[in-house]
Design an enzyme around this catalytic site. Structure first.
Site, short mmCIF file in Angstrom:
data_model
loop_
_atom_site.label_atom_id
_atom_site.label_comp_id
_atom_site.label_asym_id
_atom_site.label_seq_id
_atom_site.Cartn_x
_atom_site.Cartn_y
_atom_site.Cartn_z
N ASN A 155 -23.14 29.37 -5.40
CA ASN A 155 -23.70 29.18 -6.74
C ASN A 155 -24.00 30.48 -7.46
O ASN A 155 -23.92 30.56 -8.67
CB ASN A 155 -24.98 28.33 -6.61
CG ASN A 155 -25.86 28.41 -7.84
OD1 ASN A 155 -26.84 29.14 -7.85
ND2 ASN A 155 -25.50 27.67 -8.87
N THR A 199 -28.05 23.12 -13.93
CA THR A 199 -26.72 23.43 -13.39
C THR A 199 -26.02 24.59 -14.09
O THR A 199 -24.96 25.02 -13.63
CB THR A 199 -25.81 22.19 -13.47
OG1 THR A 199 -25.71 21.77 -14.85
CG2 THR A 199 -26.36 21.05 -12.63
N ASP A 207 -25.32 33.35 -12.40
CA ASP A 207 -24.87 32.00 -12.06
C ASP A 207 -23.36 31.87 -12.19
O ASP A 207 -22.79 32.08 -13.27
CB ASP A 207 -25.56 31.00 -12.99
CG ASP A 207 -25.53 29.59 -12.43
OD1 ASP A 207 -26.02 29.40 -11.30
OD2 ASP A 207 -25.03 28.69 -13.12
N ASP A 238 -26.40 26.53 -0.02
CA ASP A 238 -27.63 26.98 -0.65
C ASP A 238 -27.61 26.61 -2.14
O ASP A 238 -26.56 26.64 -2.78
CB ASP A 238 -27.78 28.50 -0.49
CG ASP A 238 -29.08 29.02 -1.04
OD1 ASP A 238 -30.13 28.76 -0.42
OD2 ASP A 238 -29.06 29.68 -2.10
N HIS A 242 -28.03 23.21 -8.02
CA HIS A 242 -27.63 23.96 -9.22
C HIS A 242 -26.11 23.99 -9.40
O HIS A 242 -25.61 24.70 -10.26
CB HIS A 242 -28.20 25.37 -9.16
CG HIS A 242 -29.70 25.39 -9.10
ND1 HIS A 242 -30.48 25.25 -10.22
CD2 HIS A 242 -30.55 25.47 -8.04
CE1 HIS A 242 -31.76 25.28 -9.86
NE2 HIS A 242 -31.83 25.41 -8.55
N GLU A 276 -28.76 22.07 -0.04
CA GLU A 276 -30.17 22.25 -0.41
C GLU A 276 -30.38 21.64 -1.79
O GLU A 276 -30.09 22.26 -2.81
CB GLU A 276 -30.52 23.74 -0.42
CG GLU A 276 -31.97 24.00 -0.77
CD GLU A 276 -32.25 25.44 -1.15
OE1 GLU A 276 -33.42 25.85 -1.06
OE2 GLU A 276 -31.30 26.14 -1.55
#
Length: 778
Positions: A155, A199, A207, A238, A242, A276
């Site tokens: 991510n 997201t 990101d 992880d 997101h 997660e």
């Protein structure tokens, strides 16, 4: 890989058996295989994965799949540390180990645990070990029936430091960093009541646009497939919350999860995958749905049961076991079998204000009794770092010993032995709980108060049960009634498994050693008596946990054969191990001293082993002059060493900092470790950094894109600087003549914490002759 050969053997055996069945034709098998291939291509488990589970490790009683067993989160352990503890891990009842992040990080070594969560590439290898180390770990784990799953970061990446948290690090793979389509452009803080921001926003780190199929196909998927090829049995994603879902209806729709999972399953259909997805409870300001999208993620992956972990912690802290008895495990309708359950995670322990940080080991054990004894969920036990905060000195080492505590081990083995047994929860009062598992076993915990059970109802079969923890005595069951006493603040683990063979664990498990001596620890369980024999000498009786030492003054290439036998009432188990004393490592450290120093001393040590090793006590040993300011010292018999230099009370690296890690011949000059002696055609260049205010303990270093400036690794940056006129700093570094360089100034303290300049990289061309100077402003 070994797992593929197992599958092949199973299929051949299946074919042989089916061909003997009346009316069966080979065409039917072809049809079945085609269906399995179709399912795998769709990202679904092949049909035979349920019909033919992987072999259970009979010696340790370990389930054959991660979902049925117990996970040890070997937080920040190096690959070799995990490997050397595999026997103890299996004996403690864990059938799966979760590693920390394997991707290279922007700091090597990392100053704190969270720096491992700032990767600079989708490749394998960092301060926890090389890719070869990881592959070796997976191969060795197979021998014990242990699965290896990897924490992966897809991510976000490393950032550029203070003030530049939302922007990719200059040390990131340039092909990723410079591709604008690989990044989300929304850089502000996240409003967790807006699913789109969840997201597409930055969580303090740049990101990645995970929906970009080029990013997936060129970097993410090949990275995951390579890990699978190296032996990884699964992945923890992880910050999965997101990474958007197809259900988010983005334009274009985000197909990260079906694409990536399909690729993983194609490489290994049995791969265990979880994400997660922390349950925050926030609802979207537009459609009113939960912005964690917990139920939607469950369509694709297994999930972290963070809300249930909080329930368990509250139950223990508040002395009210009823708070942890939710039949749905806090999963909002998600099948509890898809949940990863825990008492604490690395975040709840290590994050600032972590809610489990102040929980005692006793509280963790009580919570683990609930988590491990229950029917649903896959329990994960977090190993706390030994230093309590996951700083550079603990990264690579095993944490505290709670993971193999007697009560924890007994509960792990109970969990494994109860596979397939339903649960019945009996809350005697706020402090006392009974968890029955079918008619086979029970766990009783008492948070407070000694409790006598007289004719307490139970589903246990009639018989006498000895508490497996050894803390409480025996309990009896007759006609569905339980009798016995549980002591205040203890756990009783009750089940009868019948007789089984003794289990032997030896660490290290064979191999070569290059030090003068090798310590071997021998342990056993389910045995009343054990002996060992070295090189066929007379057997010697020993107690579990005994250590012996081999090597001594023996010559190189001496071979040792260790035979260990453990015996109980039903028989004995014998294992043989082989060790070879190989040629001792020998390498020379060359050091170019500061001009103001006299003859330098070298002090070397290794605190990644226990007990800590050191060459000679501080200040170490005087080095030998080689001329031109160079001095040398040869280290023998050590695989690696951390070296420091000192003279007249001055030392490099500074007090409180780790020494330079050396494993081979090297030349150290101006804080830079070189594989060969730096060219004599070097030019002294003086760097002046103005307006560089610092906090107490900070110093100024120069980091850049060449070896002399550390190749952007803060730990190897040139420095420390001197401060003739605060806040102006200076340092002179010998650089290759005529070389074009990029560099930045950094602030670094004695703990290795780093602050980078927020400006773009500075550039400079080193003169061909004479001296050079360059000035920059912080």
């Amino acid at each position: 890989m070994k797992k593929k050969s197992k599958l092949l053997c199973s299929l051949l055996l299946l074919l042989a058996l089916l061909l003997q069945l009346p009316g069966f034709t080979p065409q039917e098998l072809t049809t079945a295989n085609a269906a399995a291939d179709t399912a795998a291509a769709a990202g679904e488990p092949a049909a035979d994965s349920a019909a033919f589970p992987e072999t259970v490790s009979s010696e340790y009683g370990l389930p054959g799949t991660t979902a049925e067993g117990v996970i040890l989160h070997a937080f920040d352990w190096s690959f070799n540390t995990i490997k050397s503890n595999l026997g103890a891990i299996a004996q403690a009842g864990y059938n799966t180990v979760q590693t920390s992040v394997v991707q290279p990080s922007k700091e090597n070594p990392a100053s704190m645990w969270y720096m491992l969560y700032q990767p600079v590439d989708f490749s394998i290898g960092n301060q926890l070990g090389t890719e070869a180390d990881f592959t070796s770990l997976c191969q060795e784990a197979d021998k014990y029936g242990i699965k290896i799953i990897v924490d992966v970061l897809c991510n976000h990446t490393a950032n550029n430091g203070s003030g530049q948290e939302m922007y990719p690090s200059d040390r990131l793979n340039s092909a990723i960093r410079n591709n604008a389509s690989f990044w989300h452009t929304y850089k502000s803080g996240i409003n967790y009541s807006d699913r789109w921001q969840v997201t597409h926003g930055c969580i303090g780190l740049p990101d990645l646009a995970t929906e970009n199929t080029d990013l997936q196909n060129k970097y993410i998927i090949p990275f995951l497939k390579r890990l699978a090829a190296d032996g990884a049995d699964g992945f923890r994603f992880d910050a999965a919350k997101h990474i958007a879902l197809p259900e988010d209806n983005d334009n274009p729709a985000d197909y990260f999860w079906p694409n990536v999972i399909s690729a993983i399953k194609a490489a290994d259909s049995s791969s265990f995958i979880y994400g997660e997805v922390l349950q925050a409870g926030d609802r979207d300001i537009y459609d009113g749905k939960y912005t964690d999208a917990f139920e939607d993620y469950a369509k694709y992956i297994n999930l972290t049961a963070s809300a249930y972990g909080q329930d368990v912690r509250n139950a223990i802290k508040d002395h009210n076991v009823g708070k942890a008895l939710s039949s749905g495990y806090g999963g909002r309708g998600v099948d509890p079998g898809k949940l990863i359950t825990w008492v604490e995670s690395h975040d709840t322990y290590l994050n600032s204000g972590g809610e489990s940080r102040n929980m005692s080991n006793w509280q963790i054990e009580m919570g683990w009794a609930i988590v491990a004894a229950r029917e649903k969920g896959t329990p994960l036990f977090f190993n706390r770092p030994a230093d309590g905060n996951g700083a550079s000195g603990s990264i690579g080492k095993a944490g505290d010993d709670e993971w193999k505590d007697n009560e924890i081990t007994a509960l792990n083995k109970f969990h494994n032995a109860m596979a397939g047994q339903n649960e019945n929860l009996r809350q005697v009062n706020n402090n006392v709980l009974i968890i029955d598992r079918g008619t086979k076993g029970s766990v009783i915990l008492s948070l407070d108060g000694t409790t006598t059970f007289t004719s307490q109802s139970t589903n246990l079969a009639d018989g006498t049960y000895m508490d497996k923890t050894g803390v409480n005595g025996t309990f009896t069951v007759q006609n569905g009634k339980l009798n016995g006493i549980i002591k205040s603040g203890t756990i009783a683990v009750l089940y009868n498994t019948g007789s089984s063979a003794p289990v032997i664990t030896v660490s290290p498990d064979s191999g070569t050693f290059t030090s003068d001596t090798q310590t071997i620890t021998m342990s056993y369980s389910n045995a009343s008596y054990a002996t060992y024999s070295l090189n066929n000498a007379a057997p010697i009786a020993f107690t579990s946990g005994t250590s012996i030492q081999i090597g001594g003054n023996a010559p190189q290439n001496t071979t040792y054969t260790l035979t260990v036998t453990a015996t109980n009432s039903t028989g004995s188990t014998t294992k043989t191990y082989t060790y070879v004393k190989a040629a001792a490592n020998s390498y020379t450290v060359h050091y170019c001293k500061p001009s103001s120093w006299g003859t330098p001393n070298i002090y070397y040590y290794d605190e990644t082993v226990s007990p800590k090793k050191e060459g000679a006590a501080w200040p170490g040993t005087a080095m030998t002059s080689e001329g031109d300011g160079w001095y040398s010292y040869t280290i023998s018999g050590w695989d690696k060493a951390y070296v420091m230099f000192n003279s007249g009370g001055a030392q490099i690296p500074a007090s409180g900092q780790s020494g330079y890690l050396v494993t081979k011949n090297c030349w150290i000059q101006n804080g830079i470790i070189n594989d060969s002696k730096p060219s004599s055609s070097s030019i002294p260049v003086t760097f002046t950094v103005t307006n560089a205010t610092t906090n107490s303990g900070q110093n100024i270093y120069i980091s850049g894109n060449i070896a002399e400036l550390g190749n952007w690794a803060p730990a190897n940056a040139a420095g420390p600087s001197v401060c003739p006129n605060y806040p102006t700093w200076q340092i002179t570094v010998s650089l290759p003549a005529g070389k074009n360089i990029e560099f930045k100034a950094i602030k670094k303290d004695s703990s290795g914490n780093v602050v980078w300049q927020s400006i773009p990289n500075s550039t400079y061309t080193v003169p061909a002759t004479g001296t050079g100077s360059v000035s920059i402003s912080w």
